[in-house]
Design an enzyme around this catalytic site. Structure first.
Site, mmCIF file in Angstrom:
data_model
loop_
_atom_site.group_PDB
_atom_site.id
_atom_site.type_symbol
_atom_site.label_atom_id
_atom_site.label_comp_id
_atom_site.label_asym_id
_atom_site.label_seq_id
_atom_site.Cartn_x
_atom_site.Cartn_y
_atom_site.Cartn_z
ATOM 1 N N HIS A 108 -0.132 0.660 -11.660
ATOM 2 C CA HIS A 108 1.113 0.979 -10.910
ATOM 3 C C HIS A 108 2.295 1.557 -11.801
ATOM 4 O O HIS A 108 3.037 2.513 -11.498
ATOM 5 C CB HIS A 108 1.686 -0.165 -10.048
ATOM 6 N N LYS B 201 -3.737 -7.186 5.019
ATOM 7 C CA LYS B 201 -3.845 -8.184 6.194
ATOM 8 C C LYS B 201 -3.595 -9.607 5.618
ATOM 9 O O LYS B 201 -2.986 -10.067 6.189
ATOM 10 C CB LYS B 201 -5.275 -7.807 6.921
ATOM 11 N N ARG C 87 -6.943 7.184 -8.995
ATOM 12 C CA ARG C 87 -7.855 6.825 -10.175
ATOM 13 C C ARG C 87 -9.191 7.519 -9.899
ATOM 14 O O ARG C 87 -9.401 8.686 -10.268
ATOM 15 C CB ARG C 87 -8.213 5.278 -9.651
ATOM 16 N N SER D 204 -5.458 -3.938 -7.384
ATOM 17 C CA SER D 204 -4.701 -5.207 -7.199
ATOM 18 C C SER D 204 -5.750 -6.121 -6.652
ATOM 19 O O SER D 204 -5.805 -7.238 -6.958
ATOM 20 C CB SER D 204 -3.591 -4.870 -6.103
HETATM 21 N N1 COA Z 1 -12.147 -2.125 -3.103
HETATM 22 C C1 COA Z 1 -11.367 -2.347 -4.087
HETATM 23 N N2 COA Z 1 -10.159 -2.271 -3.996
HETATM 24 C C2 COA Z 1 -9.788 -1.892 -2.767
HETATM 25 C C3 COA Z 1 -10.401 -1.928 -1.637
HETATM 26 C C4 COA Z 1 -11.995 -1.748 -1.939
HETATM 27 N N3 COA Z 1 -12.574 -1.659 -1.112
HETATM 28 N N4 COA Z 1 -9.879 -1.391 -0.522
HETATM 29 C C5 COA Z 1 -8.432 -1.818 -0.799
HETATM 30 N N5 COA Z 1 -8.570 -1.901 -2.179
HETATM 31 C C6 COA Z 1 -7.450 -2.016 -3.134
HETATM 32 C C7 COA Z 1 -6.366 -0.760 -3.009
HETATM 33 O O1 COA Z 1 -7.089 -0.024 -4.125
HETATM 34 C C8 COA Z 1 -4.995 -1.198 -3.377
HETATM 35 O O2 COA Z 1 -4.855 -1.690 -4.855
HETATM 36 P P1 COA Z 1 -4.077 -0.817 -5.782
HETATM 37 O O3 COA Z 1 -2.679 -1.286 -4.999
HETATM 38 O O4 COA Z 1 -4.161 -1.145 -7.173
HETATM 39 O O5 COA Z 1 -3.924 0.539 -5.388
HETATM 40 C C9 COA Z 1 -5.123 -2.758 -2.749
HETATM 41 O O6 COA Z 1 -6.517 -3.097 -2.484
HETATM 42 C C10 COA Z 1 -4.175 -2.641 -1.462
HETATM 43 O O7 COA Z 1 -4.665 -1.682 -0.772
HETATM 44 P P2 COA Z 1 -4.313 -1.393 0.996
HETATM 45 O O8 COA Z 1 -4.015 -2.481 1.538
HETATM 46 O O9 COA Z 1 -5.239 -0.142 1.333
HETATM 47 O O10 COA Z 1 -2.786 -0.765 0.420
HETATM 48 P P3 COA Z 1 -2.190 0.439 -0.542
HETATM 49 O O11 COA Z 1 -1.385 -0.257 -1.490
HETATM 50 O O12 COA Z 1 -3.336 1.298 -0.733
HETATM 51 O O13 COA Z 1 -0.909 0.994 0.376
HETATM 52 C C11 COA Z 1 0.120 2.188 2.469
HETATM 53 C C12 COA Z 1 -1.357 1.630 1.779
HETATM 54 C C13 COA Z 1 0.993 0.936 2.248
HETATM 55 C C14 COA Z 1 0.622 3.248 1.477
HETATM 56 C C15 COA Z 1 -0.103 2.581 3.958
HETATM 57 O O14 COA Z 1 -1.027 1.540 4.450
HETATM 58 C C16 COA Z 1 0.951 2.829 4.733
HETATM 59 O O15 COA Z 1 1.716 3.880 4.629
HETATM 60 N N6 COA Z 1 1.316 1.872 5.491
HETATM 61 C C17 COA Z 1 2.617 2.290 6.301
HETATM 62 C C18 COA Z 1 1.985 2.571 7.866
HETATM 63 C C19 COA Z 1 1.885 3.872 8.011
HETATM 64 O O16 COA Z 1 2.586 4.699 7.909
HETATM 65 N N7 COA Z 1 0.679 4.174 8.302
HETATM 66 C C20 COA Z 1 0.177 5.561 8.546
HETATM 67 C C21 COA Z 1 -0.060 6.459 7.066
HETATM 68 S S1 COA Z 1 -1.783 7.257 7.292
#
Ligand code: COA
Length: 163
Positions: A18, A42, A91, A129
């Site tokens: 990040h 979640k 990535r 993360s």
């Molecule tokens: N395997 C490994 N890592 C995983 C994974 C998997 N199966 N699924 C998720 N992860 C990782 C992600 O890569 C991320 O890690 P990173 O921060 O190092 O990239 C972490 O787990 C969290 O992922 P996630 O919970 O999906 O959130 P995000 O950090 O990618 O962000 C938002 C997502 C917050 C940008 C998006 O949910 C958002 O905009 N929310 C606001 C509501 C909204 O407007 N929604 C409509 C938009 S489509």
């Protein structure tokens, strides 16, 4: 007024990947707002307050970086902050499908909001993360992959005494 990007995510916790992306973002934008989605992951490991504190410590010497939290739709937050774009990192190819879907959905929700993707530095390509938490949970050393403050907080959460 300069160009502003919103870099949204869960940041649970912030990683060196990040940080790399924020630095790259600052070459294109005058200000990068690192914004924690409070309705993101979640079952977060860290509270919003803890995540914000780690972000503040990480970027304390980086002018042009601001930290914030937001509720609800990302596109609404982007408009509210008067930002020019959403910044996201790519990535591996595996990120692409999810990012593509999100970017198109965001565009559908507000066609004026653009998403800019930057490639993470090669050395951070494997870091997420989730994988950091997984390693830390079983006593893995995460130093060099996350900021020092995050390393400390992970040890506090999972106990420093693990092998
Ligand atoms: N395997 C490994 N890592 C995983 C994974 C998997 N199966 N699924 C998720 N992860 C990782 C992600 O890569 C991320 O890690 P990173 O921060 O190092 O990239 C972490 O787990 C969290 O992922 P996630 O919970 O999906 O959130 P995000 O950090 O990618 O962000 C938002 C997502 C917050 C940008 C998006 O949910 C958002 O905009 N929310 C606001 C509501 C909204 O407007 N929604 C409509 C938009 S489509």
């Amino acid at each position: 007024m300069g160009k502003i990007a919103v870099y949204p995510g869960s940041f649970d916790p912030v990683t060196n990947g990040h940080c790399d992306l924020v630095q790259r973002g600052l070459r294109l934008f005058d200000k990068v707002i690192v914004a924690i989605a409070s309705n993101g992951t979640k079952n977060p490991l860290f509270t919003i307050e803890e995540r914000l504190e780690m972000l503040k410590e990480t970027f304390k010497e980086m002018p042009g970086v601001e930290m914030d939290c937001f509720d609800g739709l990302l596109v609404n937050y982007v408009v509210k902050r008067g930002a020019d774009a959403i910044l996201r990192g790519l990535r591996a190819v595996s990120d692409f499908e999810y990012e593509f879907q999100m970017a198109l959905m965001n565009r559908k929700l507000n066609k004026k909001v653009q998403t800019v993707f930057l490639m993470t530095g090669l050395r951070w390509i494997f870091i997420s993360s989730s994988i950091i938490k997984e390693a830390a949970q079983f006593g893995g050393d995460t130093s060099g992959m996350v900021p020092d403050i995050v390393c400390e907080k992970l040890k506090e959460k999972f106990g420093a005494s693990r092998p």
